[in-house]
Scaffold this active site. Structure first.
Site, short mmCIF file in Angstrom:
data_model
loop_
_atom_site.label_atom_id
_atom_site.label_comp_id
_atom_site.label_asym_id
_atom_site.label_seq_id
_atom_site.Cartn_x
_atom_site.Cartn_y
_atom_site.Cartn_z
N CYS A 93 0.87 -1.18 0.00
CA CYS A 93 0.00 0.00 0.00
C CYS A 93 0.91 1.23 0.00
O CYS A 93 1.72 1.40 0.92
CB CYS A 93 -0.89 -0.02 1.24
SG CYS A 93 -1.89 1.48 1.48
N CYS A 141 -0.86 3.81 -6.55
CA CYS A 141 -1.74 3.04 -5.67
C CYS A 141 -1.83 1.63 -6.26
O CYS A 141 -2.01 1.48 -7.48
CB CYS A 141 -3.13 3.67 -5.60
SG CYS A 141 -4.34 2.69 -4.67
#
Length: 259
Positions: free
Chosen positions: A73, A183
């Site tokens: 992440c 992302c």
């Protein structure tokens, strides 16, 4: 210890794009993937919230006897990984937007970065961007709403396409030749990105680089799995398991956690 699993966590299903790179490069390594979909997206949360969630995820994976943890992440990496490394002995691998290769290879000296608010506003992102983008035009866009759509299984939905277009149009107008995906959810938008972007724009993410770094660190710690047996891969989510199953091609079971 060599057969202990690699732990991987993300704010949701997006990190499975990174898991696929690790699985392809290290097919004999056992893995445990944790999707904290109930708290997605991390990108809109405070630094302290991101840290506390990252600690919770880390401790879950350590309780599963993981030998290394991949923070799949961008937001958790840029906001929490330094503290995680200071608190736990296990090695951590993080993920950052691939700004450096985009800036070094750009011919138009214009690059686009699509990421979450938590990543774009972080000190680590700012430092990396400042270091490599001198003399470049950088068009940053917060991909607000995209993570939620992917988590809902709508990566190829017309609504997603329309929203994505609003983020890409200013980049296209700036004549970017590289788009950096900041992302791990965003690689699942690749069909739409290829449809919406001019042919000359190259799309770059950090997945393969992180997989290679994972192999390097396992080797450094002498914990590569030397067995040539098929790997065991476990997937856990506190969200909708069907979305993750679909992204994994239906090849794996996904267990639901009250987490």
């Amino acid at each position: 210890m060599n057969t202990q699993p690699i732990g991987i966590f993300d704010s949701g299903v997006g990190g499975t794009s990174l898991w696929k790179e690790i699985f392809a490069l290290l097919p004999h390594e056992n893995t445990i993937y944790l999707a904290d979909s109930a708290n997605a997206p991390y990108g809109s949360k405070s630094k302290n919230e991101i840290l506390q969630l990252s600690i919770k995820n880390t401790e879950y994976l350590l309780n599963k006897n993981c030998k290394l943890i991949v923070v799949a992440c961008n937001t958790a990496t840029t906001n929490a990984i330094d503290i995680l490394r200071s608190q736990y002995k296990v090695p951590f691998i993080g993920i950052e937007p691939a700004i450096k290769p985009a800036a070094l290879n750009s011919k138009t000296k214009a690059i686009g970065i699509l990421a979450t608010k938590g990543t774009l506003s972080s000190e680590l992102f700012h430092n990396t961007s400042t270091l490599y983008t001198q003399g470049h035009r950088v068009v940053e866009r917060i991909g607000e709403g995209l993570v939620e759509l992917i988590e809902a299984g709508k990566a190829n939905d017309p609504l997603t396409k329309a929203l994505l277009k609003t983020y890409l149009d200013p980049m296209i107008a700036a004549n970017i030749d590289y788009l950096v995906l900041g992302c791990t959810h965003y690689p699942y938008l690749m069909p739409l990105l290829l449809e919406l972007l001019p042919e000359q724009v190259k799309i770059i993410d950090s997945g393969l680089a992180v997989a290679k770094q994972t192999k390097v660190v396992l080797d450094q710690y002498d914990v590569l799995n030397a067995q040539n047996t098929p790997s065991e891969n476990q997937f856990f989510t506190n969200g909708n398991p069907e979305v993750m199953k679909d992204l994994l091609g239906g090849a794996f079971n996904v267990d639901v956690l009250d987490f």
